[in-house]
Design a protein around this motif. Structure first.
Motif, PDB file in Angstrom:
ATOM      1  N   ILE A  49      17.384  -2.407  72.974  1.00  0.00           N
ATOM      2  CA  ILE A  49      16.089  -1.794  72.676  1.00  0.00           C
ATOM      3  C   ILE A  49      16.308  -0.873  71.487  1.00  0.00           C
ATOM      4  CG2 ILE A  49      14.193  -0.385  73.527  1.00  0.00           C
ATOM      5  CD1 ILE A  49      15.090  -1.203  76.385  1.00  0.00           C
ATOM      6  N   ILE A  50      15.628  -1.179  70.388  1.00  0.00           N
ATOM      7  CA  ILE A  50      15.808  -0.438  69.149  1.00  0.00           C
ATOM      8  C   ILE A  50      14.554   0.398  68.896  1.00  0.00           C
ATOM      9  CG2 ILE A  50      16.310  -0.597  66.685  1.00  0.00           C
ATOM     10  CD1 ILE A  50      17.318  -3.539  67.442  1.00  0.00           C
ATOM     11  N   ASN A  51      14.743   1.701  68.769  1.00  0.00           N
ATOM     12  CA  ASN A  51      13.639   2.619  68.500  1.00  0.00           C
ATOM     13  C   ASN A  51      13.529   2.796  66.984  1.00  0.00           C
ATOM     14  OD1 ASN A  51      11.849   4.726  68.209  1.00  0.00           O
ATOM     15  ND2 ASN A  51      12.781   6.020  69.769  1.00  0.00           N
ATOM     16  N   HIS A  52      12.600   2.060  66.378  1.00  0.00           N
ATOM     17  CA  HIS A  52      12.409   2.117  64.927  1.00  0.00           C
ATOM     18  C   HIS A  52      11.479   3.239  64.503  1.00  0.00           C
ATOM     19  CE1 HIS A  52      14.583  -1.207  63.106  1.00  0.00           C
ATOM     20  NE2 HIS A  52      14.374  -1.872  64.225  1.00  0.00           N
ATOM     21  N   SER A  53      11.159   4.153  65.404  1.00  0.00           N
ATOM     22  CA  SER A  53      10.262   5.257  65.044  1.00  0.00           C
ATOM     23  C   SER A  53      11.084   6.499  64.726  1.00  0.00           C
ATOM     24  CB  SER A  53       9.296   5.549  66.192  1.00  0.00           C
ATOM     25  OG  SER A  53       9.953   6.249  67.229  1.00  0.00           O
ATOM     26  N   ASP A  54      10.398   7.554  64.346  1.00  0.00           N
ATOM     27  CA  ASP A  54      11.061   8.832  64.099  1.00  0.00           C
ATOM     28  C   ASP A  54      10.839   9.797  65.265  1.00  0.00           C
ATOM     29  OD1 ASP A  54       8.394   9.287  63.672  1.00  0.00           O
ATOM     30  OD2 ASP A  54       8.621  10.121  61.658  1.00  0.00           O
ATOM     31  N   VAL A  55      10.473   9.221  66.446  1.00  0.00           N
ATOM     32  CA  VAL A  55      10.197  10.006  67.646  1.00  0.00           C
ATOM     33  C   VAL A  55      11.102   9.529  68.785  1.00  0.00           C
ATOM     34  CG1 VAL A  55       8.423  10.573  69.359  1.00  0.00           C
ATOM     35  CG2 VAL A  55       7.782  10.289  66.964  1.00  0.00           C
ATOM     36  N   ASP A  56      11.765  10.464  69.456  1.00  0.00           N
ATOM     37  CA  ASP A  56      12.531  10.113  70.646  1.00  0.00           C
ATOM     38  C   ASP A  56      11.575   9.542  71.683  1.00  0.00           C
ATOM     39  OD1 ASP A  56      14.748  11.157  69.400  1.00  0.00           O
ATOM     40  OD2 ASP A  56      14.801  12.995  70.591  1.00  0.00           O
ATOM     41  N   ASP A  57      12.046   8.587  72.472  1.00  0.00           N
ATOM     42  CA  ASP A  57      11.203   7.968  73.488  1.00  0.00           C
ATOM     43  C   ASP A  57      12.053   7.749  74.731  1.00  0.00           C
ATOM     44  OD1 ASP A  57       9.004   6.790  74.729  1.00  0.00           O
ATOM     45  OD2 ASP A  57       8.564   5.467  73.045  1.00  0.00           O
ATOM     46  N   ARG A  58      11.425   7.243  75.765  1.00  0.00           N
ATOM     47  CA  ARG A  58      12.119   6.994  77.029  1.00  0.00           C
ATOM     48  C   ARG A  58      11.505   5.766  77.678  1.00  0.00           C
ATOM     49  NH1 ARG A  58      15.339   9.715  80.547  1.00  0.00           N
ATOM     50  NH2 ARG A  58      15.361  11.503  79.177  1.00  0.00           N
ATOM     51  N   LEU A  59      12.366   4.827  78.098  1.00  0.00           N
ATOM     52  CA  LEU A  59      11.934   3.700  78.906  1.00  0.00           C
ATOM     53  C   LEU A  59      11.786   4.236  80.321  1.00  0.00           C
ATOM     54  CD1 LEU A  59      11.392   0.650  79.294  1.00  0.00           C
ATOM     55  CD2 LEU A  59      13.858   0.358  79.614  1.00  0.00           C
ATOM     56  N   VAL A  60      10.554   4.279  80.844  1.00  0.00           N
ATOM     57  CA  VAL A  60      10.299   4.926  82.134  1.00  0.00           C
ATOM     58  C   VAL A  60       9.935   3.952  83.251  1.00  0.00           C
ATOM     59  CG1 VAL A  60       9.667   7.165  81.155  1.00  0.00           C
ATOM     60  CG2 VAL A  60       7.896   5.414  81.505  1.00  0.00           C
ATOM     61  N   GLY A  61       9.657   2.706  82.904  1.00  0.00           N
ATOM     62  CA  GLY A  61       9.286   1.753  83.940  1.00  0.00           C
ATOM     63  C   GLY A  61       9.397   0.330  83.449  1.00  0.00           C
ATOM     64  N   VAL A  62       9.286  -0.584  84.400  1.00  0.00           N
ATOM     65  CA  VAL A  62       9.382  -2.006  84.089  1.00  0.00           C
ATOM     66  C   VAL A  62       8.616  -2.784  85.155  1.00  0.00           C
ATOM     67  CG1 VAL A  62      11.588  -2.248  85.314  1.00  0.00           C
ATOM     68  CG2 VAL A  62      11.011  -3.842  83.506  1.00  0.00           C
ATOM     69  N   ARG A  63       7.967  -3.877  84.728  1.00  0.00           N
ATOM     70  CA  ARG A  63       7.221  -4.734  85.653  1.00  0.00           C
ATOM     71  C   ARG A  63       7.495  -6.190  85.329  1.00  0.00           C
ATOM     72  NH1 ARG A  63       2.997  -1.597  83.729  1.00  0.00           N
ATOM     73  NH2 ARG A  63       2.060  -3.409  82.739  1.00  0.00           N
ATOM     74  N   SER A  64       7.429  -7.026  86.366  1.00  0.00           N
ATOM     75  CA  SER A  64       7.516  -8.477  86.196  1.00  0.00           C
ATOM     76  C   SER A  64       7.029  -9.126  87.481  1.00  0.00           C
ATOM     77  CB  SER A  64       8.956  -8.915  85.908  1.00  0.00           C
ATOM     78  OG  SER A  64       9.022 -10.321  85.788  1.00  0.00           O
ATOM     79  N   ASP A  65       6.413 -10.291  87.334  1.00  0.00           N
ATOM     80  CA  ASP A  65       5.966 -11.014  88.528  1.00  0.00           C
ATOM     81  C   ASP A  65       7.068 -11.893  89.106  1.00  0.00           C
ATOM     82  OD1 ASP A  65       6.078 -13.035  86.668  1.00  0.00           O
ATOM     83  OD2 ASP A  65       4.011 -13.697  86.927  1.00  0.00           O
ATOM     84  N   VAL A  66       8.265 -11.833  88.547  1.00  0.00           N
ATOM     85  CA  VAL A  66       9.369 -12.665  89.020  1.00  0.00           C
ATOM     86  C   VAL A  66      10.027 -12.096  90.288  1.00  0.00           C
ATOM     87  CG1 VAL A  66      11.282 -11.646  87.702  1.00  0.00           C
ATOM     88  CG2 VAL A  66      11.275 -14.098  88.180  1.00  0.00           C
ATOM     89  N   ALA A  67       9.701 -10.841  90.636  1.00  0.00           N
ATOM     90  CA  ALA A  67      10.324 -10.217  91.804  1.00  0.00           C
ATOM     91  C   ALA A  67       9.356  -9.276  92.506  1.00  0.00           C
ATOM     92  CB  ALA A  67      11.572  -9.441  91.383  1.00  0.00           C
TER      93      ALA A  67
END
Length: 173
Positions: A49-67
């Motif tokens: 996951i590459i953050n191409h912005s000039d702002v720090d970010d955080r991956l806080v969640g994830v969803r998928s219908d596979v599980a």
């Protein structure tokens, strides 16, 4: 202000909000993604996951219908030298201009209670949720033969993920 003007103003505001959300998501680039199953009940996804912005970010969640349950997980070593997997509720920080690796033996997306078998060549739709960038949906290929480039190995040597192991969150399937 007339009803017509108010409706147009609200519509333009909604379009502007959606445009900003889309633009922010464009700053998070997903590369080299793949998924695999460790057994018929569990699997995982890995990527850069590459953050191409000039702002720090955080991956806080994830969803998928596979599980039935999809979480952000990591591995850590306990006091006896045993590697354990645990849910990371706070997510993963991704600094501005930096890359965060989701890899086997480290941080990853965990699929628990698969709703279908993950077969080599299939694809899995996954929505990553970021604090600032919003949602980014990716189509991830299933690659059962892929070997890790880094890290200490795969899920095969760890506890099963069908709700019978300690995930550090006290939950079970």
């Amino acid at each position: 202000m007339s009803f017509k003007s108010l409706t147009l103003s609200a519509a333009l505001s909604t379009v502007a909000t959606l445009a900003l959300a889309g633009a922010a998501s464009a700053h998070m680039i997903i590369e080299d993604a793949y998924a695999r199953a460790s057994n018929k009940m569990a699997g995982a996804a890995f990527m850069e996951i590459i953050n191409h912005s000039d702002v720090d970010d955080r991956l806080v969640g994830v969803r998928s219908d596979v599980a039935k349950r999809v979480q952000l997980h990591t591995h850590s070593e306990d006091e006896n030298g045993v590697m354990k997997m645990m849910h990371v509720e706070e997510g993963f920080a991704i600094s501005a201009g930096e890359t965060h690796q989701l890899k086997r033996g480290g941080d990853h997306v965990m699929f628990m209670g698969l709703t279908r078998e993950l077969k080599d060549g299939d694809t899995v739709n996954v929505t990553l949720v970021f604090e600032s960038a919003g949602e980014v949906t990716v189509e991830i290929p299933v690659d059962m033969a892929r070997q890790p480039k880094t890290g200490h190995g795969s899920h095969e040597g760890h506890a099963d993920h069908d709700g019978h192991s300690d995930h550090g969150d006290g939950e079970s399937n």
